[in-house]
Structures are given as structure tokens and as C-alpha cells.
Design a protein around this motif. Structure first.
Motif, short mmCIF file in Angstrom:
data_model
loop_
_atom_site.label_atom_id
_atom_site.label_comp_id
_atom_site.label_asym_id
_atom_site.label_seq_id
_atom_site.Cartn_x
_atom_site.Cartn_y
_atom_site.Cartn_z
N ALA B 162 0.83 -1.21 0.00
CA ALA B 162 0.00 0.00 0.00
C ALA B 162 0.87 1.26 0.00
N LEU B 163 1.90 1.24 0.82
CA LEU B 163 2.73 2.43 0.92
C LEU B 163 3.56 2.63 -0.35
N GLY B 164 3.85 1.55 -1.07
CA GLY B 164 4.54 1.68 -2.35
C GLY B 164 3.69 2.48 -3.33
N LYS B 165 2.40 2.15 -3.37
CA LYS B 165 1.48 2.89 -4.25
C LYS B 165 1.35 4.33 -3.80
N THR B 166 1.26 4.49 -2.51
CA THR B 166 1.16 5.85 -1.96
C THR B 166 2.40 6.66 -2.33
N ALA B 167 3.55 6.03 -2.23
CA ALA B 167 4.80 6.74 -2.55
C ALA B 167 4.82 7.13 -4.03
N ASP B 168 4.32 6.23 -4.91
CA ASP B 168 4.24 6.57 -6.34
C ASP B 168 3.45 7.86 -6.54
N PHE B 169 2.32 7.90 -5.86
CA PHE B 169 1.46 9.08 -5.99
C PHE B 169 2.19 10.34 -5.50
N PHE B 170 2.85 10.20 -4.36
CA PHE B 170 3.56 11.37 -3.81
C PHE B 170 4.67 11.82 -4.77
N ARG B 171 5.31 10.84 -5.43
CA ARG B 171 6.37 11.22 -6.38
C ARG B 171 5.78 11.97 -7.57
N ASN B 172 4.54 11.59 -7.99
CA ASN B 172 3.91 12.26 -9.13
C ASN B 172 3.46 13.68 -8.80
N TYR B 173 3.27 13.93 -7.53
CA TYR B 173 2.81 15.27 -7.12
C TYR B 173 3.78 15.81 -6.08
N PRO B 174 4.91 16.27 -6.55
CA PRO B 174 5.97 16.64 -5.60
C PRO B 174 5.63 17.86 -4.74
N GLN B 175 4.56 18.56 -5.13
CA GLN B 175 4.19 19.71 -4.29
C GLN B 175 3.36 19.29 -3.09
N LEU B 176 2.91 18.04 -3.10
CA LEU B 176 1.99 17.56 -2.08
C LEU B 176 2.70 17.40 -0.74
N ARG B 177 2.06 17.92 0.33
CA ARG B 177 2.57 17.70 1.69
C ARG B 177 1.48 16.97 2.47
N VAL B 178 1.88 16.00 3.25
CA VAL B 178 0.87 15.17 3.91
C VAL B 178 1.16 15.02 5.40
N THR B 179 0.08 14.76 6.13
CA THR B 179 0.17 14.42 7.54
C THR B 179 -0.21 12.95 7.69
N ILE B 180 0.60 12.23 8.43
CA ILE B 180 0.32 10.82 8.70
C ILE B 180 -0.26 10.74 10.10
N GLU B 181 -1.52 10.28 10.18
CA GLU B 181 -2.17 10.14 11.48
C GLU B 181 -2.01 8.70 11.97
N GLY B 182 -1.55 8.55 13.20
CA GLY B 182 -1.46 7.22 13.81
C GLY B 182 -2.71 6.94 14.61
N HIS B 183 -3.37 5.81 14.33
CA HIS B 183 -4.62 5.45 15.02
C HIS B 183 -4.52 4.06 15.64
N CYS B 184 -5.33 3.84 16.68
CA CYS B 184 -5.31 2.57 17.40
C CYS B 184 -6.73 2.10 17.65
N ASP B 185 -6.86 0.80 17.91
CA ASP B 185 -8.19 0.32 18.31
C ASP B 185 -8.42 0.67 19.78
N GLU B 186 -9.61 0.35 20.27
CA GLU B 186 -10.04 0.89 21.56
C GLU B 186 -9.50 0.12 22.76
N ARG B 187 -8.68 -0.92 22.52
CA ARG B 187 -8.41 -1.83 23.62
C ARG B 187 -7.38 -1.34 24.63
N GLY B 188 -6.40 -0.57 24.20
CA GLY B 188 -5.41 -0.10 25.17
C GLY B 188 -5.91 1.13 25.90
N SER B 189 -5.08 1.68 26.77
CA SER B 189 -5.45 2.90 27.47
C SER B 189 -5.28 4.09 26.55
#
Lengths: 448, 250
Positions: B162-189
Motif C-alpha cells: 500500500a505504501l509503495g502505491k502511496t509513494a508513487d502518488f507522492f512522487r507524481n505530485y511533488p508539491q503535495l505535503r501530507v500528515t500521517i495520522e497514527g490510530h489505534c483500536d479501543e483496547r489499550g489505554s
């Protein structure tokens, strides 16, 4: 003394059950030896306070009820049931007949009574506690409270009177009737910082940040609350430490850092704050001054996240925290300077989260989700490493936090169907729901 | 004034007349007119004009042709219309681009006039006709999130793809800036999940950097379990919530 021995024996038995998964374990609830069983509870009668006013909305009933609730909640007093009280109760010391109260079925040790005189502008409350078993005619407690004739003010006076009684009868232990509980509520649609009286009344929001607020922690002098907020640092939003001042009623500055900054805890003298931060990579523990400046890194686990620090409030030497450096999140101890880290091994696998020190610095409450079940609250005697289970078979129970009296624990539970805030005695008895509206979590008991 | 320019005026007159000699129309100044001829045995030459209210239509639409002629007896419009009166109008619905020609013939000769109607194909169905996808749409379509195992921040094999495809897209649009959000399921604190989500977002960032995406285009934030994609307490939903999710930094 025999009482103490029995409690200790029970404690040991309970621990053995835990370790050996005896069949009894599945049937019995455990009761801790946290000191509760060591006190022979005095029996107190609280007579209806006399209303010296023709105003039917007067506050005598409210005052009486709150004093009874506070004393009953304290866990160290046995309230004599009002149904046995004589028809004529005293409203001042001259009217008190000791024998009426000491004879069966009342068998009271102490009687609280008094009166409220109200005018449209002022209430004057005279309140006494007498030891009806002693020959002394001196009051154990005698107080006069004057203030505005409003519900909140009368409520406050009732808590103060109960504080006096508990303080006298417990030999100086802290009373919690005037304390408050900070918590996070999503009832407005956003997780905001809220506060309530310890008995669940007077719930009110402190913030309106309309973002996500988490993990409130009272400063040792209860003048500020450190919490986790989402705010901008270097033009990017991330979790930050925010500081709310109860003196000014607003957020005061705390330094922001890149990455995820969360889960603050205070040094016992209030001069430092420890928190988890990924400012240099993996989430590690840092300590800064109370404004977030001069952060110093304390932990260096190469693989894993360190979070949920809890600073021993008594010794100031030890910090309990959670780390998944070994795989699952587990409980660790270290010195406050980051040295001498050790894992606290539990007799089973599973998640361990939410450490909270008792005020005497000897017991550690935490949440543990064992492989077979749900999150439950446990208490460990750190010196002996003995563990007692406080909740069981009641949905998810998390985030224990000790009351300053060391006898109560506030926690969050889903046992009523939604996530709400509850209190219980530190042996797991007398669970009592404080919130009912929306989703409420992460309670933290004020220090006074 | 005239007096002054008389020589110039005369010169102009002479030169004009000398040109006119060729077309024999300037005889008048030279010779007296002949006696008037008998009433015109020679008919006037026809005239013709043709116009259309639109010269460009979409296939299926109609256009109105309007014409006038003079001195003509046989008048027709081709194609498809045929004989018409000296003047009038009609509507035509050409299937393809076409030139309509009005021909007017009379004793004095013939004249014609043309108008070209260009026919464009009908609009394609709306989906095809939609404007070029916006960056938001492209982003949603092309950028793949990375999913994680329970309590782990390691990049799985499916996440590498998945990230390989994502990286391809980012390479095609070099002006693009992104935020990576880290998410978790509800089980931990709450606290532990904030830390775990931070590790997941960082792991995604590291992996993209290893694929050549500049680190300064990627920022990270952990929301722990505070912004779930779904709310059910089952493994399908837990998996949805254990992810590194991309959003555009605007």
C-alpha cells in the motif's frame, strides 16, 4: 490487634488464591488489607438539623443529608439509621440526652446535631458533635458557619462539618468531603476538561477547546490541572501538555514540543512535571519544570513506548510507568532521575495500564487486562508485590486514582452500559456512580 | 480653397478618366450619350443571400436558415431543403456538419450563397464529462493507508504494498505535503494508545522516507484511540482503526 491479624491473614489468602487460581477465586471477591478493616467503625447518629425559619425552601434538610452522605461515604463511620431516632431530637447542646442515644437499638457512639437560622441574605449554621459515651459535656466538634443562603454554600458548609468529624474520629486522616474530581467529558460533543464535587454534584466544564482533552492531573496544591490537549506546535497539530489554572480560570502557558506529548504527572513538590514525549523519536519519559521548560530525557528504551508516568507522592523517589519495550504494555518502576528501571512482574500475561500511587506511597493501583478477560482494577503492595483484585465481572474498569484519604478510589467503568465515573472503597466495596450524562472518563481526584 | 487646388483637382479628374477608359464607362465626358435603348431586353442578374441563426450546433439540435433573393425564378437550397420561395426561412437539423447552398437562377443568370453549419457530437454522459478529478479526489483514490497488527507498529507486507502505491502518488505530485495520522483500536489505554499511534505514524513516515519521499513533506500526529473510523467492538473494526492514515496538509 486481633482485627489486624485477621486482615493480614485474609490478605495473604487472597493473594494465594490469585496466584494459584483456586476455584474459590472464581466465587469470591477479594477485599484488600488497605487499612480499612483495621478501624473499628464508630457509630454516629446525625439528627435532623432544626430549621429556624418559616421559609419552606430552607436548607436544613439539604445540610443534614449531605453530612449523612459524607460520613457514610467516608468508609470509616457507621451511620446509625435515622429510622430509629427519637421523635424529639436536639437542636442545641442543652437538649441532648445522652442515654436516649446510647441505648439499643441506636447504640450510638456520637451524635451530630444543630440548627440553621436563615434570613433572605444569610444562613447561620450551628453544628455540634458529641461523644455520648463519655461523661464529658464538651463538644467533640462545635462550629458556626455563616454565609449566603444558597444551595452551593450550604453544601460547602456541610462538607466542611463532615470533614471536621472525619478528621477528629480518624485521628487526623485527610477527609475528602471538600475535595473535587477532575475528569474528561464528551457530553458537549468534544472531550473537554470538567470538574465536580467528590460526590458527583456541581459538574461543570473548565475548558471549551472544542478539540480533544485527555488525562487531567491536579497539581499537589490543587491550583492547576495539567492535561493532554491537541494544539499546534511548529505549525502542525499534535498532542501537547496543557495547563489549566483554577486561580485565573484559564489555560496558562506550557512549552510545546514536536511529536506526541501526553500523560503528565507532578512531582510531589509541584515544581516539576514528567510526561511522555516523542520529541526525539520514540515516546520516552521527560521531566521539565512546571512550565514545560528545560526538558530532560529520562528513559531510552530503543524499541517501544514509555508512557503513563506516576510519581510517588510520598517518597518522590520512585516513578511507576507503562512501557511496551518488552512487547506488551507492562508496569515498570524507576528512580525519578531515570535510573534503576525494573519491571514489576505480574503472575499472568496481558495488558497493564494506568498506574496510580496511594497517598502513602505504598500501594499502586492499576488496570490489568488478563488474557482471559476484561480490564479490571488491581492494587499492588509494592514492598511485598502482593496483588489484590478490586473489580470483577463488571465490564471494563480502568483509570484508578486514589482519593487523598487513601481509602477511596475513583475510576471509570462501562458497567452501567456507557463509560462513566465511579468511586469505590479501596477494597472494591461500595461502588458508586458519579456521572450519568454522555461519555465520561479519566477521573483524577484533587489533592485536598 | 478650390481655387487654390484647381490644378490638383484637374489632374485627379484626368487620371480617373484615363483609368475609366478601359471599362468604357467614362465615355460620357468624352462623347454625348447614345439614344436610350429599347426597354430592357436584358434581365437583371439575380442576387441571393443566406444566413443561419447559429453556425455551430450539437448533434440533434436545429438551426434556422433565412434567405432572400431577387430577380430569380428557380430558387433552391441544398442539401435536403429543395425548392423554396424567393425569400423565407426554414429549420434544418443536419446530422453532420454541412454547407447549405442557396442557388437562385433567373433570366439574368444565377447567384448563390452558402452557410456552413458545424455539428458537434452530443455531450457525453455526465460521468465522462465531469471535470478532471480534483486533488482531493485523486488523493482519496490513489493514496493507501497502512494497517497494523494488534499492539504493533511494524510495517506489514500488505502495508509495504500500500505504501509503495502511496509513494508513487507522492512522487507524481511533488508539491503535495501530507500528515500521517497514527490510530489505534479501543483496547489499550488512552495514554498507551497515544504513544502507540505515535510509533505507527513514525513507522509509516520512515518507510516512505526509505522509498525516497523527502521527510520534510511528511508530518505525523498520533490520535491514539480518540478518532476511530468505526465504533464496533469487533476485530473487523479494530483492524480499521489500527492504521496510519494520510491526509493532505493544507
Amino acid at each position: 490487634m486481633p482485627v489486624k491479624k485477621t486482615a493480614l491473614l485474609f490478605f495473604v489468602l487472597a493473594t494465594q488464591f490469585l496466584f494459584h487460581s483456586s476455584p474459590l477465586f472464581a466465587q469470591d471477591w477479594f477485599r484488600t488489607g488497605t487499612g480499612l478493616g483495621n478501624v473499628e467503625k464508630p457509630r454516629i447518629a446525625v439528627a435532623d438539623f432544626a430549621a429556624r425559619s418559616s421559609d419552606p425552601s430552607a436548607h436544613a434538610g439539604l445540610f443534614t443529608q449531605i453530612v449523612r452522605d459524607d460520613l457514610s461515604f467516608s468508609g470509616i463511620i457507621e451511620l446509625v439509621s435515622p429510622s430509629f431516632y427519637p421523635a424529639q431530637v436536639p437542636s442545641q447542646p442543652q437538649e441532648l440526652h445522652f442515654l436516649t442515644w446510647t441505648d439499643p437499638p441506636l447504640n450510638a457512639n456520637f451524635v451530630a446535631f444543630g440548627n440553621l437560622t436563615e434570613s433572605p441574605t444569610e444562613v447561620v449554621i450551628s453544628a455540634w458533635l458529641y461523644d455520648v459515651r463519655s461523661s464529658s459535656t464538651e463538644a467533640v466538634v462545635g462550629k458556626i458557619y455563616r454565609g449566603a443562603p444558597t444551595d452551593p454554600q450550604v453544601r460547602k458548609f456541610a462538607h466542611q462539618f463532615a470533614d471536621e468529624i472525619i478528621n477528629k474520629l480518624s485521628g487526623g486522616l485527610a477527609s475528602i468531603a471538600s475535595t473535587q474530581i477532575a475528569f474528561i467529558s464528551a457530553r458537549t460533543g468534544h472531550k473537554e476538561l470538567w470538574v465536580m464535587d467528590y460526590d458527583g454534584t456541581n459538574q461543570r466544564p473548565l475548558t471549551s477547546l472544542k478539540s480533544i482533552s485527555l488525562t487531567p492531573r491536579w497539581a499537589p496544591d490543587s491550583s492547576r490541572i495539567a492535561f493532554t490537549c491537541f494544539a499546534s506546535a511548529n505549525s502542525a497539530i499534535s498532542a501537547q501538555i496543557c495547563m489549566y489554572s483554577l486561580d485565573t480560570g484559564r489555560i496558562v502557558s506550557f512549552a510545546r514540543y514536536r511529536g506526541t506529548n501526553s500523560s503528565p504527572t507532578w512531582s510531589p513538590d509541584g515544581s516539576q512535571v514528567m510526561f511522555s514525549s516523542s520529541m526525539q523519536g520514540s515516546p520516552a519519559l521527560y521531566v521539565s519544570d512546571a512550565s514545560g521548560n528545560r526538558p530532560k530525557r529520562l528513559t531510552y528504551a530503543s524499541n517501544g513506548a514509555d508512557t503513563s508516568p506516576a510519581w510517588n507522592p510520598k517518597t518522590a523517589q520512585t516513578v511507576a510507568f507503562i512501557s511496551d519495550r518488552g512487547g506488551l504494555p507492562q508496569l515498570y518502576l524507576m528512580n525519578a532521575d531515570g535510573t534503576d528501571t525494573q519491571k514489576l512482574d505480574l503472575p499472568d500475561m496481558g495488558y497493564v495500564i494506568d498506574p496510580s500511587w496511594s497517598p502513602n506511597g505504598q500501594l499502586l493501583a492499576f488496570s490489568w487486562r488478563r488474557p482471559s478477560g476484561n480490564y479490571d482494577i488491581y492494587v499492588m503492595d509494592v514492598a511485598s508485590r502482593r496483588i489484590i483484585e478490586l473489580t470483577r465481572d463488571a465490564a471494563r474498569n480502568e483509570r484508578p486514582c486514589w482519593a487523598p484519604d487513601g481509602r477511596h478510589i475513583v475510576f471509570e467503568s462501562t458497567r452501567s452500559g456507557s463509560r462513566q465515573i465511579w468511586t469505590m472503597l479501596a477494597d472494591g466495596s461500595q461502588p458508586h456512580e458519579l456521572t450519568f450524562t454522555g461519555h465520561n472518563e479519566s477521573p483524577n481526584w484533587s489533592t485536598k | 480653397m478650390i481655387q487654390q487646388h484647381r490644378p490638383l483637382y484637374r489632374a485627379l479628374l484626368i487620371s480617373t478618366c484615363s483609368i475609366a477608359l478601359f471599362i468604357a464607362a467614362c465615355k460620357k465626358p468624352i462623347a454625348p450619350p447614345p439614344p436610350p435603348p429599347p426597354p430592357a431586353p436584358v434581365a437583371a442578374k439575380p442576387t441571393a443571400s443566406l444566413s443561419a441563426d447559429r453556425t455551430s450546433i450539437q448533434k440533434g439540435e436545429s438551426v434556422r436558415l433565412t434567405w432572400t433573393t431577387t430577380d430569380a425564378q428557380n430558387i433552391s437550397i441544398a442539401p435536403e431543403v429543395g425548392a423554396v420561395t424567393a425569400q423565407g426561412s426554414t429549420t434544418v437539423t443536419p446530422a453532420d456538419s454541412a454547407s447549405y447552398t442557396l442557388t437562385a437562377t433567373g433570366p439574368g443568370g444565377s447567384a448563390d450563397a452558402s452557410v456552413r453549419i458545424s455539428v458537434t457530437p452530443p455531450p457525453p454522459p455526465p460521468v465522462v464529462e465531469a471535470p478532471k478529478p480534483s486533488m482531493d479526489e485523486l488523493f482519496l483514490k490513489e493514496v493507501r493507508d497502512a494497517y497494523f497488527d494488534y499492539d504493533k507498529a511494524d510495517i506489514r507486507a500488505d502495508a509495504r504494498e500500500a505504501l509503495g502505491k502511496t509513494a508513487d502518488f507522492f512522487r507524481n505530485y511533488p508539491q503535495l505535503r501530507v500528515t500521517i495520522e497514527g490510530h489505534c483500536d479501543e483496547r489499550g489505554s488512552t495514554e498507551y494508545n497515544l504513544a502507540l499511534g505515535d510509533r505507527r505514524a513514525s513507522a509509516v513516515k520512515q518507510y516512505l522516507v526509505s522509498l525516497g519521499i523527502p521527510a520534510d513533506r511528511l508530518s505525523t500526529v498520533s490520535y491514539g484511540k480518540e478518532k476511530p473510523f468505526c465504533m464496533q467492538s469487533d476485530e473487523a473494526c479494530y483492524q480499521q482503526n489500527r492504521r496510519g492514515h494520510f491526509i493532505q496538509t493544507k
